[in-house]
Structure formats: structure tokens, C-alpha cells
Design an enzyme around this catalytic site. Structure first.
Site, PDB file in Angstrom:
ATOM      1  CD  GLN A  78      -3.125   0.800   0.536  1.00  0.00           C
ATOM      2  OE1 GLN A  78      -3.623  -0.321   0.531  1.00  0.00           O
ATOM      3  NE2 GLN A  78      -3.621   1.801  -0.144  1.00  0.00           N
ATOM      4  CG  PHE A  79       1.902   3.581  -3.679  1.00  0.00           C
ATOM      5  CD1 PHE A  79       1.912   4.949  -3.913  1.00  0.00           C
ATOM      6  CD2 PHE A  79       1.026   2.781  -4.398  1.00  0.00           C
ATOM      7  CE1 PHE A  79       1.052   5.506  -4.851  1.00  0.00           C
ATOM      8  CE2 PHE A  79       0.170   3.319  -5.323  1.00  0.00           C
ATOM      9  CZ  PHE A  79       0.180   4.693  -5.561  1.00  0.00           C
ATOM     10  CB  THR A  80      -1.965   5.296  -0.917  1.00  0.00           C
ATOM     11  OG1 THR A  80      -2.600   4.196  -0.273  1.00  0.00           O
ATOM     12  CG2 THR A  80      -2.087   5.166  -2.431  1.00  0.00           C
TER      13      THR A  80
END
Length: 147
Positions: A78-80
Site C-alpha cells: 500500500q504505497f499510499t
């Protein structure tokens, strides 16, 4: 490295029409990696997640870990988690690690969990995923290896 941990009764990830990961009782873990992260961050968070006592014992106290209660983990990249929305309306993801580096640490994190005897299911790194869960409690925690 950051993780968002949700105690769940059920969780799954679907990519396209295919279920790529699914668990019953356990932890849904969203994993974010920043460009400053190293091996030690992945190892530290895996140890913390595996031993985190957020499941109730017979006295209804949060005293059991996912290992203690025989649960599983669904781990999703989950890069966000490194989105910065302090300026403007569109978040910047400059703090997120490049995909190649992030994938290495994400996979190391999952391997460290497995080395502790945990069953770990995953999504597909970098894919557009549909993630669903039944949050149990609800219980949601955020851990940061830098804090």
C-alpha cells in the site's frame, strides 16, 4: 516502513476475477515502504505484528497475539500510506519507495512473518486490487518503524 493492522474475522484480495489471498480470523495488514527503509525496518515490523497482543483471552482482555490464537495474516502492499496531502487537494507520493525497492522489503516482511510460523496470504504487488474485510472489534492500529 508503515503498517496499518486491522483485526479481522475474514479478509480477501481479488485481482481481476481471481482471489489472490484470503484468510479467516487474523490480521489484515497494509504495508507501506518509504525510500529510507532498510532490512531492519521490515524485520522489526514483522516481529511487532506477529507478537502484537490484540486478541482477547478467556477473560476478555487483549492478551493474545495472532500467533497465540492460530490466526492468519493477509498482507497487502500500500504505497499510499506515504501519501502527503498537506498541500493542495491531490496527495504527493514522493515519500513512497520506488517499486523495485518497495517490493523487496514487502516480500522480506512477509518472509519474516512466515519464518515465525504464520500463514501469510498476499495480494499482487503493484496490481489494482479489490480488498475486503470484516473488521473485528473494530480494532485498527498503525505502526511505523521510525517511531
Amino acid at each position: 516502513m508503515k503498517v496499518v493492522i486491522q483485526r479481522c474475522k475474514h479478509a480477501r484480495v481479488v485481482v481481476g476475477e481471481q482471489v489472490t489471498g484470503e484468510i479467516g480470523q487474523g490480521l489484515m495488514v497494509l504495508v507501506g515502504v518509504t525510500h529510507e527503509d532498510e532490512t531492519k525496518d521490515a524485520v522489526y515490523l514483522a516481529e511487532k505484528v506477529a507478537g502484537l497482543r490484540i486478541f482477547e483471552d478467556d477473560d476478555h482482555k487483549m492478551n493474545l497475539s495472532v500467533q497465540d490464537m492460530g490466526g492468519s495474516i493477509l498482507s497487502v502492499s500500500q504505497f499510499t500510506l506515504y501519501g502527503d496531502s498537506r498541500k493542495g487537494k491531490r496527495p504527493s507520493f514522493m515519500a513512497a519507495a520506488r517499486p523495485e525497492a518497495a517490493q523487496k522489503l514487502y516480500e522480506l516482511f512477509n518472509a519474516e512473518l512466515r519464518s515465525r510460523g504464520l500463514s501469510v496470504e498476499t495480494g499482487i504487488f503493484g496490481a489494482d486490487m479489490d480488498v475486503s474485510l470484516t473488521n473485528w472489534g473494530p480494532v485498527t492500529l498503525i505502526l511505523d518503524s521510525r517511531s
